[in-house]
Design a protein around this motif. Structure first.
Motif, PDB file in Angstrom:
ATOM      1  N   ILE A  85       0.843  -1.202   0.000  1.00  0.00           N
ATOM      2  CA  ILE A  85       0.000   0.000   0.000  1.00  0.00           C
ATOM      3  C   ILE A  85       0.876   1.249   0.000  1.00  0.00           C
ATOM      4  CG2 ILE A  85      -1.661   1.330   1.385  1.00  0.00           C
ATOM      5  CD1 ILE A  85      -2.966  -1.404   2.067  1.00  0.00           C
ATOM      6  N   SER A  86       1.960   1.228   0.756  1.00  0.00           N
ATOM      7  CA  SER A  86       2.896   2.360   0.752  1.00  0.00           C
ATOM      8  C   SER A  86       3.474   2.579  -0.644  1.00  0.00           C
ATOM      9  CB  SER A  86       4.026   2.108   1.750  1.00  0.00           C
ATOM     10  OG  SER A  86       3.538   2.102   3.060  1.00  0.00           O
ATOM     11  N   ALA A  87       3.815   1.504  -1.322  1.00  0.00           N
ATOM     12  CA  ALA A  87       4.347   1.614  -2.689  1.00  0.00           C
ATOM     13  C   ALA A  87       3.309   2.235  -3.620  1.00  0.00           C
ATOM     14  CB  ALA A  87       4.797   0.242  -3.199  1.00  0.00           C
ATOM     15  N   TRP A  88       2.054   1.831  -3.471  1.00  0.00           N
ATOM     16  CA  TRP A  88       0.985   2.411  -4.294  1.00  0.00           C
ATOM     17  C   TRP A  88       0.886   3.915  -4.042  1.00  0.00           C
ATOM     18  CZ3 TRP A  88      -3.538   5.142  -3.953  1.00  0.00           C
ATOM     19  CH2 TRP A  88      -4.388   5.111  -5.069  1.00  0.00           C
ATOM     20  N   LEU A  89       0.916   4.315  -2.781  1.00  0.00           N
ATOM     21  CA  LEU A  89       0.865   5.743  -2.444  1.00  0.00           C
ATOM     22  C   LEU A  89       2.057   6.490  -3.045  1.00  0.00           C
ATOM     23  CD1 LEU A  89      -0.267   5.464   1.282  1.00  0.00           C
ATOM     24  CD2 LEU A  89      -1.567   6.615  -0.542  1.00  0.00           C
ATOM     25  N   ALA A  90       3.235   5.918  -2.940  1.00  0.00           N
ATOM     26  CA  ALA A  90       4.436   6.558  -3.488  1.00  0.00           C
ATOM     27  C   ALA A  90       4.334   6.725  -5.000  1.00  0.00           C
ATOM     28  CB  ALA A  90       5.678   5.747  -3.120  1.00  0.00           C
ATOM     29  N   GLU A  91       3.798   5.717  -5.678  1.00  0.00           N
ATOM     30  CA  GLU A  91       3.644   5.788  -7.134  1.00  0.00           C
ATOM     31  C   GLU A  91       2.661   6.875  -7.549  1.00  0.00           C
ATOM     32  OE1 GLU A  91       2.427   1.867  -8.322  1.00  0.00           O
ATOM     33  OE2 GLU A  91       4.353   0.990  -7.758  1.00  0.00           O
ATOM     34  N   ARG A  92       1.746   7.243  -6.681  1.00  0.00           N
ATOM     35  CA  ARG A  92       0.737   8.239  -7.002  1.00  0.00           C
ATOM     36  C   ARG A  92       0.995   9.585  -6.333  1.00  0.00           C
ATOM     37  NH1 ARG A  92       0.016   3.596  -8.047  1.00  0.00           N
ATOM     38  NH2 ARG A  92      -1.294   2.941  -9.728  1.00  0.00           N
ATOM     39  N   SER A  93       2.216   9.767  -5.838  1.00  0.00           N
ATOM     40  CA  SER A  93       2.499  11.002  -5.105  1.00  0.00           C
ATOM     41  C   SER A  93       2.316  12.247  -5.968  1.00  0.00           C
ATOM     42  CB  SER A  93       3.893  10.967  -4.492  1.00  0.00           C
ATOM     43  OG  SER A  93       4.868  10.872  -5.504  1.00  0.00           O
ATOM     44  N   ALA A  94       2.532  12.140  -7.264  1.00  0.00           N
ATOM     45  CA  ALA A  94       2.382  13.307  -8.135  1.00  0.00           C
ATOM     46  C   ALA A  94       0.923  13.598  -8.481  1.00  0.00           C
ATOM     47  CB  ALA A  94       3.187  13.120  -9.417  1.00  0.00           C
ATOM     48  N   GLN A  95       0.141  12.563  -8.763  1.00  0.00           N
ATOM     49  CA  GLN A  95      -1.226  12.778  -9.227  1.00  0.00           C
ATOM     50  C   GLN A  95      -2.284  12.597  -8.146  1.00  0.00           C
ATOM     51  OE1 GLN A  95       0.819  10.246  -9.980  1.00  0.00           O
ATOM     52  NE2 GLN A  95      -0.235   8.554 -10.971  1.00  0.00           N
ATOM     53  N   GLY A  96      -1.923  12.001  -7.023  1.00  0.00           N
ATOM     54  CA  GLY A  96      -2.893  11.764  -5.950  1.00  0.00           C
ATOM     55  C   GLY A  96      -3.631  10.458  -6.142  1.00  0.00           C
ATOM     56  N   GLY A  97      -4.376  10.081  -5.130  1.00  0.00           N
ATOM     57  CA  GLY A  97      -5.156   8.861  -5.180  1.00  0.00           C
ATOM     58  C   GLY A  97      -5.825   8.595  -3.849  1.00  0.00           C
ATOM     59  N   VAL A  98      -6.773   7.680  -3.868  1.00  0.00           N
ATOM     60  CA  VAL A  98      -7.492   7.249  -2.674  1.00  0.00           C
ATOM     61  C   VAL A  98      -7.355   5.741  -2.581  1.00  0.00           C
ATOM     62  CG1 VAL A  98      -9.744   7.077  -1.533  1.00  0.00           C
ATOM     63  CG2 VAL A  98      -9.166   9.153  -2.826  1.00  0.00           C
ATOM     64  N   ILE A  99      -6.961   5.256  -1.408  1.00  0.00           N
ATOM     65  CA  ILE A  99      -6.820   3.821  -1.188  1.00  0.00           C
ATOM     66  C   ILE A  99      -7.439   3.476   0.163  1.00  0.00           C
ATOM     67  CG2 ILE A  99      -4.519   3.991  -0.143  1.00  0.00           C
ATOM     68  CD1 ILE A  99      -3.859   1.328  -1.703  1.00  0.00           C
TER      69      ILE A  99
END
Length: 177
Positions: free
Chosen positions: A75-89
């Motif tokens: 989950i941390s990796a997913w957040l890091a991958e979306r740090s530029a565009q944002g996201g909700v998990i």
């Protein structure tokens, strides 16, 4: 579809939101709704569990901290991958140490912790079908739960009302940050 609602002051990036709470609190429903309203990608945290974790929960065995480690890393990796565009998990993130692990990805990580009466949550769990988490594990989750502290970047939101109300409360908190 409604127009995305900007949250960050520079409007160039979307927020990084982790919708937390015990199983049955509505994380998926609220997470999808938030992502849609914010115009960012949504991810269901349950799909990041290794198969052995899912099997343990399916048979009613609570997960240990060691069991959760690879899940939280994913989950941390997913957040890091979306740090530029944002996201909700979604992620139960019941303990402060789990939230600290997720928050270490970026100071922009914002927690929306869903809370409500145990009986309401148990009723919701009993009514759903096709989910691996049995109602029998709810009490262990409630016992493990460490509510958000004032130092954490996030908000606690009641699930007593309809999902649209819960989403609106979460969006208001995001805008106020």
């Amino acid at each position: 579809m409604s127009r995305p609602e900007p949250v960050d002051s520079d409007h160039r990036t979307g927020p990084l939101v982790v919708v937390t709470g015990v199983s049955g609190s509505g994380k998926t429903t609220i997470g999808k709704s938030l992502a849609r309203r914010l115009g960012v990608m949504y991810a269901e945290g349950d799909v990041f569990h290794p198969p052995q974790n899912v099997e343990k929960m399916r048979v009613g065995t609570p997960l240990s901290d060691a069991d959760r480690r690879p899940w939280l890393d994913a989950i941390s990796a997913w957040l890091a991958e979306r740090s530029a565009q944002g996201g909700v998990i979604t992620c139960s993130a019941l303990k402060r140490q789990y939230r600290d692990r997720l928050a270490s990805v970026s100071p922009r990580v914002f927690f929306v912790h869903l809370h409500g009466p145990a009986q309401l949550i148990a009723d919701r769990m009993a009514a759903r079908s096709g989910h691996f988490m049995p109602v029998s594990l709810l009490q262990s989750q409630l016992d493990t739960l460490e509510p958000l502290s004032p130092e954490e970047h996030g908000v606690q939101v009641s699930i007593d009302g309809p999902p649209a109300e819960t989403t609106t409360l979460a969006l208001a908190a995001l805008r106020a940050q």
